[in-house]
Write a protein that holds these residues in place. Sequence first.
Motif, PDB file in Angstrom:
ATOM      1  N   LEU A  85      23.310  28.153  61.086  1.00 44.12           N
ATOM      2  CA  LEU A  85      24.716  28.159  61.500  1.00 44.12           C
ATOM      3  C   LEU A  85      25.593  28.986  60.563  1.00 44.12           C
ATOM      4  O   LEU A  85      26.775  29.216  60.855  1.00 44.12           O
ATOM      5  CB  LEU A  85      25.249  26.724  61.559  1.00 44.12           C
ATOM      6  CG  LEU A  85      24.606  25.798  62.603  1.00 44.12           C
ATOM      7  CD1 LEU A  85      25.132  24.378  62.443  1.00 44.12           C
ATOM      8  CD2 LEU A  85      24.865  26.311  64.023  1.00 44.12           C
ATOM      9  N   GLY A  86      25.012  29.392  59.429  1.00 45.22           N
ATOM     10  CA  GLY A  86      25.774  30.182  58.470  1.00 45.22           C
ATOM     11  C   GLY A  86      26.861  29.409  57.776  1.00 45.22           C
ATOM     12  O   GLY A  86      27.938  29.938  57.471  1.00 45.22           O
ATOM     13  N   ILE A  87      26.596  28.095  57.531  1.00 51.64           N
ATOM     14  CA  ILE A  87      27.593  27.245  56.867  1.00 51.64           C
ATOM     15  C   ILE A  87      26.970  26.635  55.618  1.00 51.64           C
ATOM     16  O   ILE A  87      25.743  26.482  55.528  1.00 51.64           O
ATOM     17  CB  ILE A  87      28.094  26.122  57.806  1.00 51.64           C
ATOM     18  CG1 ILE A  87      26.920  25.248  58.271  1.00 51.64           C
ATOM     19  CG2 ILE A  87      28.832  26.706  58.996  1.00 51.64           C
ATOM     20  CD1 ILE A  87      27.335  24.047  59.097  1.00 51.64           C
ATOM     21  N   PRO A  88      27.792  26.254  54.644  1.00 50.20           N
ATOM     22  CA  PRO A  88      27.244  25.629  53.435  1.00 50.20           C
ATOM     23  C   PRO A  88      26.758  24.211  53.719  1.00 50.20           C
ATOM     24  O   PRO A  88      27.259  23.540  54.628  1.00 50.20           O
ATOM     25  CB  PRO A  88      28.432  25.626  52.465  1.00 50.20           C
ATOM     26  CG  PRO A  88      29.637  25.645  53.349  1.00 50.20           C
ATOM     27  CD  PRO A  88      29.256  26.462  54.558  1.00 50.20           C
ATOM     28  N   LEU A  89      25.790  23.771  52.954  1.00 52.78           N
ATOM     29  CA  LEU A  89      25.259  22.420  53.098  1.00 52.78           C
ATOM     30  C   LEU A  89      26.182  21.451  52.358  1.00 52.78           C
ATOM     31  O   LEU A  89      26.430  21.616  51.159  1.00 52.78           O
ATOM     32  CB  LEU A  89      23.839  22.356  52.513  1.00 52.78           C
ATOM     33  CG  LEU A  89      23.072  21.044  52.689  1.00 52.78           C
ATOM     34  CD1 LEU A  89      22.857  20.750  54.165  1.00 52.78           C
ATOM     35  CD2 LEU A  89      21.720  21.133  51.972  1.00 52.78           C
ATOM     36  N   ASP A  90      26.729  20.442  53.086  1.00 59.81           N
ATOM     37  CA  ASP A  90      27.729  19.567  52.463  1.00 59.81           C
ATOM     38  C   ASP A  90      27.125  18.450  51.629  1.00 59.81           C
ATOM     39  O   ASP A  90      27.800  17.869  50.777  1.00 59.81           O
ATOM     40  CB  ASP A  90      28.659  18.971  53.532  1.00 59.81           C
ATOM     41  CG  ASP A  90      27.901  18.099  54.531  1.00 59.81           C
ATOM     42  OD1 ASP A  90      26.662  18.178  54.554  1.00 59.81           O
ATOM     43  OD2 ASP A  90      28.548  17.340  55.278  1.00 59.81           O
ATOM     44  N   ARG A  91      25.848  18.126  51.853  1.00 61.77           N
ATOM     45  CA  ARG A  91      25.227  17.060  51.073  1.00 61.77           C
ATOM     46  C   ARG A  91      23.874  17.522  50.556  1.00 61.77           C
ATOM     47  O   ARG A  91      23.051  18.025  51.316  1.00 61.77           O
ATOM     48  CB  ARG A  91      25.022  15.806  51.929  1.00 61.77           C
ATOM     49  CG  ARG A  91      26.287  15.091  52.342  1.00 61.77           C
ATOM     50  CD  ARG A  91      25.935  13.756  52.979  1.00 61.77           C
ATOM     51  NE  ARG A  91      25.042  13.905  54.116  1.00 61.77           N
ATOM     52  CZ  ARG A  91      24.255  12.948  54.599  1.00 61.77           C
ATOM     53  NH1 ARG A  91      24.217  11.786  54.007  1.00 61.77           N
ATOM     54  NH2 ARG A  91      23.509  13.150  55.658  1.00 61.77           N
ATOM     55  N   LYS A  92      23.638  17.341  49.265  1.00 58.89           N
ATOM     56  CA  LYS A  92      22.360  17.709  48.676  1.00 58.89           C
ATOM     57  C   LYS A  92      21.892  16.597  47.746  1.00 58.89           C
ATOM     58  O   LYS A  92      22.618  16.191  46.851  1.00 58.89           O
ATOM     59  CB  LYS A  92      22.478  19.009  47.870  1.00 58.89           C
ATOM     60  CG  LYS A  92      22.477  20.280  48.693  1.00 58.89           C
ATOM     61  CD  LYS A  92      22.404  21.494  47.775  1.00 58.89           C
ATOM     62  CE  LYS A  92      22.357  22.786  48.592  1.00 58.89           C
ATOM     63  NZ  LYS A  92      22.223  23.974  47.711  1.00 58.89           N
ATOM     64  N   ILE A  93      20.677  16.117  48.009  1.00 56.73           N
ATOM     65  CA  ILE A  93      20.065  15.184  47.071  1.00 56.73           C
ATOM     66  C   ILE A  93      19.513  15.977  45.887  1.00 56.73           C
ATOM     67  O   ILE A  93      19.767  15.651  44.727  1.00 56.73           O
ATOM     68  CB  ILE A  93      18.939  14.378  47.751  1.00 56.73           C
ATOM     69  CG1 ILE A  93      19.519  13.498  48.877  1.00 56.73           C
ATOM     70  CG2 ILE A  93      18.211  13.514  46.728  1.00 56.73           C
ATOM     71  CD1 ILE A  93      20.471  12.436  48.409  1.00 56.73           C
ATOM     72  N   PHE A  94      18.760  17.017  46.218  1.00 59.39           N
ATOM     73  CA  PHE A  94      18.209  17.888  45.190  1.00 59.39           C
ATOM     74  C   PHE A  94      19.118  19.108  45.049  1.00 59.39           C
ATOM     75  O   PHE A  94      19.275  19.884  45.984  1.00 59.39           O
ATOM     76  CB  PHE A  94      16.787  18.335  45.563  1.00 59.39           C
ATOM     77  CG  PHE A  94      15.832  17.189  45.761  1.00 59.39           C
ATOM     78  CD1 PHE A  94      15.220  16.583  44.667  1.00 59.39           C
ATOM     79  CD2 PHE A  94      15.561  16.708  47.037  1.00 59.39           C
ATOM     80  CE1 PHE A  94      14.350  15.522  44.849  1.00 59.39           C
ATOM     81  CE2 PHE A  94      14.682  15.649  47.224  1.00 59.39           C
ATOM     82  CZ  PHE A  94      14.077  15.044  46.125  1.00 59.39           C
ATOM     83  N   GLY A  95      19.737  19.227  43.881  1.00 60.34           N
ATOM     84  CA  GLY A  95      20.655  20.334  43.662  1.00 60.34           C
ATOM     85  C   GLY A  95      19.937  21.606  43.271  1.00 60.34           C
ATOM     86  O   GLY A  95      18.780  21.827  43.652  1.00 60.34           O
ATOM     87  N   GLU A  96      20.609  22.419  42.511  1.00 60.42           N
ATOM     88  CA  GLU A  96      20.021  23.671  42.061  1.00 60.42           C
ATOM     89  C   GLU A  96      20.014  23.693  40.531  1.00 60.42           C
ATOM     90  O   GLU A  96      20.852  23.074  39.880  1.00 60.42           O
ATOM     91  CB  GLU A  96      20.821  24.855  42.597  1.00 60.42           C
ATOM     92  CG  GLU A  96      20.809  24.953  44.117  1.00 60.42           C
ATOM     93  CD  GLU A  96      21.701  26.068  44.636  1.00 60.42           C
ATOM     94  OE1 GLU A  96      22.367  26.703  43.800  1.00 60.42           O
ATOM     95  OE2 GLU A  96      21.732  26.270  45.864  1.00 60.42           O
TER      96      GLU A  96
END
Length: 501
Positions: free
Chosen positions: A55-66
């Motif tokens: 969809l070309g949108i940012p992910l609003d929830r992340k369990i595993f970050g960067e």
Amino acid sequence: MIVGDLRNKVDSIWDTIWTGGITNPITAVEQITYLMFIKLLDDNQQKDESKANSLGIPLDRKIFGEGVCVISENPHIEANYEDMRWHVFHNFDPETMFKTVKDYVFPFIKTIGDSTFSKYMDSATFLIPTPLVLSKIVDGIDAMDMNNKDIMGDVYEYLLSKIAASGQNGQFRTPRHIINMIVELMQPTLNDNVLDPAMGSAGFLLSTIRYVGEHQEDDLMVPEKRDYYRSKLVTGFDTDQSMLRIGAMNLMLHGVDSPNIKYQDSLSNDNTEREAYSMIMANPPFAGSLFPDQVSKDLLSLANTKKTELLFVALFIKTLKIGGRCASIVPDGVLFGSSTAHKALRKELVENQKLTAVISMPSGVFKPYAGVSTAILIFTKTNTGGTDKVWFYDMKADGFSLDDKRAAVKENDIPDIIERFHNLNNEEDRKRTDQSFFVPKEEIAKNGYDLSINKYKEVEYKPVEYPPTSEILADIEKLDQEVTENLAELKKLLNETNSNL
């Protein structure tokens, strides 16, 4: 319930962990659940990442970050988020995988979610004994189709059936199809706040989340409603820390970011919540008992007893808001028990609340745990009465055999129960010889508020006509003659055979 290949895969994982030295069934279930939880956390994030990318949108929830994660249990230890993801570490050699899961992944999952989740995970311990055992379990979980949204419920149900203590103190696993039937009967919405005060592994709460998610998908696009769905729609209490952990993980995997559950003896004075919920769905412990000084006094005012199955029904009445609805599984003894407490509680439901339905279930529903006969009570809290007539249904089949095997069968009354319950106006002309029918409140009162369906059901006897005695005797004589002739023929054949030898 799981069968065939999936069952064999779960058995293989169970045998591996058992051979590895973990022989306590509850501990084994917990350890397998932790690993399934870790995998599904990564699976869910991969799906979210794929959807966001498309969809070309940012992910609003992340369990595993960067980047790098600092492990809170030991601030001097850092780990790469990427290495803690299942799809990465499952390719490591056994020793590296073991260190990664034990030292990084497991401490990390104890910190995710809100403080409630972290509180119950705080006492969780990683007990897989060796790299080889962990590697085999990881391979076994990889071999299962975890993309099936019902797989967790199926596997939990089967794993928990292995716990020998399941039937002690009246605690029986509620079959998932029975849970789903009750939720279909009650039809919860985002306008409800739903409680299970004896939640176990959170089966009723999870089914509620699924039902609302499927039926109000558009409403969940509204941020406020989505937040309510994820944190406040369902509430659960239990006194088993292991079940609280399993239930919390199960709920989080299905979109409940902050599981609203807590350790609490629902019947005790510690539980002060009254007139707080719009809906209760539960299967409280059967046949347990408590010391009177432990029980909340307002419950004893409705049912002066130590029997938990009665006290929980009293709790439901006290905990519901006015207009709130309840569907609870109860043992048959609640329906016809002759003690003062039994009668008082039934009278309370019929005279002071609005008792809607009594659905009797066959005794095999809870096998292989036990053959106890049960029923479902459905009522609305009014405190001013309102019972005009009560709908009774005699469930004879639930889609599974009623023996210990519980194999799938064609006979299944559940669809009929749901359809009829939501169209009770069509039940007015049903006869007492039918599978469902109404009974007026006045008749129930005259029968000491007995709620057993057998008290009101009529059996239709059809006369059977037999032939005259003389005709029966003639048939017997004819059969006797045929037997004599056949014996004589057999003897003749045997004699001829012997003479030729």
